[in-house]
Motif scaffolding. Structure first.
Motif, mmCIF file in Angstrom:
data_model
loop_
_atom_site.group_PDB
_atom_site.id
_atom_site.type_symbol
_atom_site.label_atom_id
_atom_site.label_comp_id
_atom_site.label_asym_id
_atom_site.label_seq_id
_atom_site.Cartn_x
_atom_site.Cartn_y
_atom_site.Cartn_z
ATOM 1 N N VAL A 45 0.840 -1.207 0.000
ATOM 2 C CA VAL A 45 0.000 0.000 0.000
ATOM 3 C C VAL A 45 0.872 1.252 0.000
ATOM 4 C CG1 VAL A 45 -1.639 1.359 1.354
ATOM 5 C CG2 VAL A 45 -1.992 -1.096 1.065
ATOM 6 N N VAL A 46 1.928 1.264 0.814
ATOM 7 C CA VAL A 46 2.832 2.414 0.846
ATOM 8 C C VAL A 46 3.480 2.624 -0.517
ATOM 9 C CG1 VAL A 46 5.024 3.258 1.782
ATOM 10 C CG2 VAL A 46 3.295 2.317 3.315
ATOM 11 N N VAL A 48 2.318 1.719 -3.485
ATOM 12 C CA VAL A 48 1.319 2.245 -4.418
ATOM 13 C C VAL A 48 1.075 3.724 -4.139
ATOM 14 C CG1 VAL A 48 -1.089 2.082 -5.160
ATOM 15 C CG2 VAL A 48 0.239 -0.005 -4.774
ATOM 16 N N GLY A 49 1.056 4.083 -2.850
ATOM 17 C CA GLY A 49 0.884 5.486 -2.487
ATOM 18 C C GLY A 49 2.012 6.354 -3.006
ATOM 19 N N LEU A 50 3.234 5.833 -2.940
ATOM 20 C CA LEU A 50 4.379 6.588 -3.459
ATOM 21 C C LEU A 50 4.236 6.834 -4.956
ATOM 22 C CD1 LEU A 50 7.394 4.908 -1.598
ATOM 23 C CD2 LEU A 50 6.523 7.229 -1.277
ATOM 24 N N SER A 51 3.775 5.811 -5.679
ATOM 25 C CA SER A 51 3.630 5.969 -7.137
ATOM 26 C C SER A 51 2.575 7.003 -7.491
ATOM 27 C CB SER A 51 3.277 4.619 -7.772
ATOM 28 O OG SER A 51 1.987 4.196 -7.368
ATOM 29 N N ILE A 52 1.577 7.155 -6.602
ATOM 30 C CA ILE A 52 0.528 8.153 -6.852
ATOM 31 C C ILE A 52 0.996 9.548 -6.450
ATOM 32 C CG2 ILE A 52 -1.804 8.882 -6.202
ATOM 33 C CD1 ILE A 52 -2.476 5.911 -5.795
ATOM 34 N N ALA A 53 1.692 9.621 -5.314
ATOM 35 C CA ALA A 53 2.073 10.924 -4.765
ATOM 36 C C ALA A 53 3.299 11.521 -5.443
ATOM 37 C CB ALA A 53 2.328 10.798 -3.264
ATOM 38 N N GLY A 232 6.159 1.270 -7.454
ATOM 39 C CA GLY A 232 5.915 2.361 -6.524
ATOM 40 C C GLY A 232 7.191 2.871 -5.893
#
Length: 732
Positions: A45-46, A48-53, A232
């Motif tokens: 999850v972290v 994937v969050g990095l890839s979005i942010a 990510g």
């Protein structure tokens, strides 16, 4: 029998290796399964969050400057002589000569639409082809190349609208920016296709390997989550190693292969120990001490090999190396943590629900059933087996001696990309839009430099091989001339034109101005220089990778002989791979089979990339097989019996792992981009050769011939005598 006793003794010994790091990690995960699973989910999850942010960074044009063309580009940039991003709209008539009235109407409409777009800086006057078959409209864009990339869709949409209004004409746009956009669209389509094909194929192979849905799904699920997490984590790394355009493809390619393999190694060993009566936790610990250790060594081997790409000093390779190292590291972590947790939580349920036919088939064949039959004559006649297999590898490798490597160009791009087709049509109708070369000169006497460039233009045009591209332009103490080659836009012709400029025409023009600094650049020159750069760096990459893997294998197995044998076998697989590549892509016999047009060469970056990847991946199951053989040797088996037992015991998992790799790589061989096709074919062929000819024939025969010397300077126990009945089975 002695083999069963040795396996039991080895299992007891492994049960005592509870201090190993892999065992301690596995024990904690197995006894705290929900925590381990939860931590893995948090990790994903972290990521994937990095890839979005964090937006992923792409390489800039300046990152790829090499050789004399790089010097030219730098001189042009410092003087402010670089061209504004530009596009060209080409108008032709599919039914014959161009209808001038209809084309004029379309050009008027195009000028109106393009002028209204804020991103457009200027719209030039229409240019009519001398052959009367085409007309073009030049368009200059505002800002940098990056700005143009963000706004290109507006121009493409305007061109499409005019095309709809004039169905009797062919109106299409091309240029550096739109061509790049078309290539990226093709890459995205290829990647999506690879994802759709690789996942079901991999799952089907896991079903064949395990005969149970849960056991088959676990490796695929973990591998896919490792790929997502790696992409990510690469997002922040891209600020150090910007994406050269192939990161997503390579991460999917390597991540699915190693991710499935690592889980497969671990899961197979755990099931094997449970069948022998071990408890789930004990089976997990033994798997951690054996397969877990092999996974760590294999992962380190791939990481060390991929680090060799940094030696190439190429931003695209550096991004591939960084992303691949991340995905391999994540796959190793997953196999050592969340996998033991899942196995401990599921227990015997991991073999449910069973697929009746496949389950019975697996039981009937038994572990290593096929390999046992193939291995028997190798162990009985090791010298003959080694000679025959060596001859076969040499025969496959011989074509590699004639392998040609050239950088990719229009001819290597899929002709289905509209912008590629338009660019080729443009060059056919307008020779001045062909391969352009920028001659840049810097001198204190600018007037003399301009005179030299004018003399160069006259000599180049008189040679009949060049036409004027742009008049001489100046800025400060720098002057630039653009010449266009009349030769077709191919790699070989680009090198001919470049050699003539650099080796003859330019030196003569500047013979009276020795203090001037000059360089020949341009897109075609950059392509040639890039290919030569890759060829120059290849020996350093090879030396780096081989030296580090040699040291690593010697340290892992405490044997110089094993390290040398591993290195030689790796080189044999790579040589055979290169030979097959030359056979397929430098000739036309496989065009219909693989749906491509032969470029007559292998794209220049492919050999460097394949060498590094193949060394790493071949170590994948090589380490696993050697580990099983070493277990037998340490258990007191004689070398021949240890080889037989090690190869047979590892046959099922290695065959499954190789099948996964070959299938995933073969998917890439079906894609449209010739680079992806060559990469997929090369990897699939090499793994197939390595998993069959090398693993079942060459490696066992060499180890049998070396005997106990193969493991020197290890102190080995006295071999256990092999009973007569078992000796007969070995030589059967």
């Amino acid at each position: 029998m002695a083999g069963q006793g040795a396996r039991f003794w080895a299992g007891e010994r492994l049960m005592n290796s509870r201090g190993a790091v892999t065992v301690r990690i596995a024990r904690w995960s197995a006894t705290h399964p929900w925590r381990a699973i939860g931590l893995w989910l948090v990790l994903v999850v972290v990521a994937v969050g990095l890839s979005i942010a964090i937006p992923k960074q792409q390489t800039k044009e300046a990152d790829n400057w090499v050789g004399q063309s790089g010097q030219a580009a730098e001189l042009i940039q410092r003087a402010g002589l670089e061209d504004k991003p530009s596009e060209t709209v080409l108008i032709t008539d599919p039914d014959g000569p161009l209808d001038r009235a209809a084309a004029t109407s379309a050009l008027t409409q195009l000028r109106q639409k393009m002028t209204a777009i804020d991103a457009v800086g200027a719209v030039g006057q229409p240019v009519w082809a001398e052959n009367g078959k085409a007309a073009l409209l030049p368009i200059e864009l505002k800002g940098s190349a990056d700005d143009a990339a963000e706004n290109i869709d507006q121009l493409v949409t305007a061109t499409a609208d005019v095309q709809k209004a004039h169905p009797g004409l062919t109106i299409a746009e091309t240029g550096g920016t739109s061509l790049d956009a078309g290539i990226w669209t093709q890459v995205g389509s290829d990647l999506a296709r690879a994802e759709k094909l690789s996942l079901p194929i991999t799952f089907a192979l896991m079903l064949l390997a395990f005969g149970a849905l849960i056991a088959a799904g676990i490796p695929v699920l973990l591998a896919f989550s490792a790929v997502g997490a790696a992409l990510g984590f690469y997002a922040p790394l891209s600020y150090l190693f910007p994406d050269g355009g192939s990161v997503a493809n390579v991460v999917l390619l390597i991540g699915m292969a190693v991710g499935v393999d690592y889980s497969l190694f671990y899961l197979k060993r755990e099931r094997e120990e449970r069948r022998r009566g071990r408890s789930t936790v004990d089976a997990v610990e033994i798997a951690a001490a054996t397969s877990g250790h092999s996974v760590v060594v294999s992962g380190l081997a791939v990481i060390v090999s991929m680090a060799g790409l940094f030696v190439a000093q190429d931003p695209t390779f550096s991004s591939m190396a960084a992303a691949t190292i991340v995905v391999v590291a994540v796959a190793v972590i997953g196999s050592l943590t969340v996998l033991p947790a899942l196995l401990a939580k599921l227990g015997h349920r991991v073999d449910r629900p069973r697929v009746p036919l496949l389950w019975r088939l697996n039981r009937r064949i038994g572990p290593g059933g096929i390999s046992r039959r193939l291995l028997a004559p190798v162990l009985r006649f090791p010298r003959v087996a080694l000679v025959v297999s060596t001859v076969a590898v040499i025969a496959l490798a011989v074509p590699a001696l004639g392998m040609k490597t050239e950088p990719g160009g229009l001819d290597t791009l899929p002709q289905s990309i509209p912008e590629v087709k338009t660019m080729k049509t443009l060059q056919q109708n307008f020779p001045s839009e062909g391969m352009a070369y920028d001659v840049v000169a810097k001198a204190d006497d600018k007037t003399a430099a301009v005179a030299a460039l004018n003399r160069l233009q006259q000599a180049a045009v008189e040679s009949g091989k060049f036409v004027p591209g742009q008049a001489v332009r100046t800025s400060g103490d720098t002057a630039m001339l653009r010449l266009v080659s009349v030769l077709p836009d191919t790699t070989a012709d680009a090198k001919v034109a470049l050699d003539q400029l650099r080796g003859d025409l330019v030196p003569k023009a500047f013979s009276s101005l020795p203090q001037a600094t000059w360089a020949v650049g341009g897109e075609s020159a950059s392509s040639v220089d890039y290919g030569e750069h890759q060829r120059d760096k290849l020996p350093y990459v090879i030396a780096f990778v081989l030296a580090l893997t040699l040291v690593m294998m010697a340290f892992t197995f405490r044997s110089v002989a094993i390290a040398l044998v591993t290195t030689l076998l790796n080189l044999a697989s790579v040589a055979a791979c290169f030979g097959v590549l030359a056979l397929i892509f430098q000739h036309t016999w496989a065009e219909g089979l693989l749906h491509f047009t032969s470029p007559g060469f292998v794209v220049s970056w492919i050999p460097v990339f394949l060498f590094v990847i193949l060394i790493g991946l071949s170590m994948d199951y090589h380490v696993f097989v050697l580990g099983r053989i070493r277990e037998g040797v340490r258990a007191g088996l004689n070398p021949r019996e240890a080889v037989r037992q090690g190869v047979v015991d590892s046959a099922g998992v290695v065959t499954s792992a190789a099948a996964v790799m070959v299938s995933v790589f073969a998917v890439f061989a079906t894609l449209g981009m010739i680079e992806m096709k060559q990469m997929g074919v090369g990897l699939a062929v090499a793994v197939l050769i390595d998993a069959t000819l090398v693993r079942i024939v060459m490696l066992p025969s060499i180890l049998v011939l070396l005997g106990r010397k193969a493991w020197w300077p290890n102190k080995l126990p006295t071999p256990t005598p092999t009973p007569t009945k078992e000796r007969e089975l070995v030589t059967a």
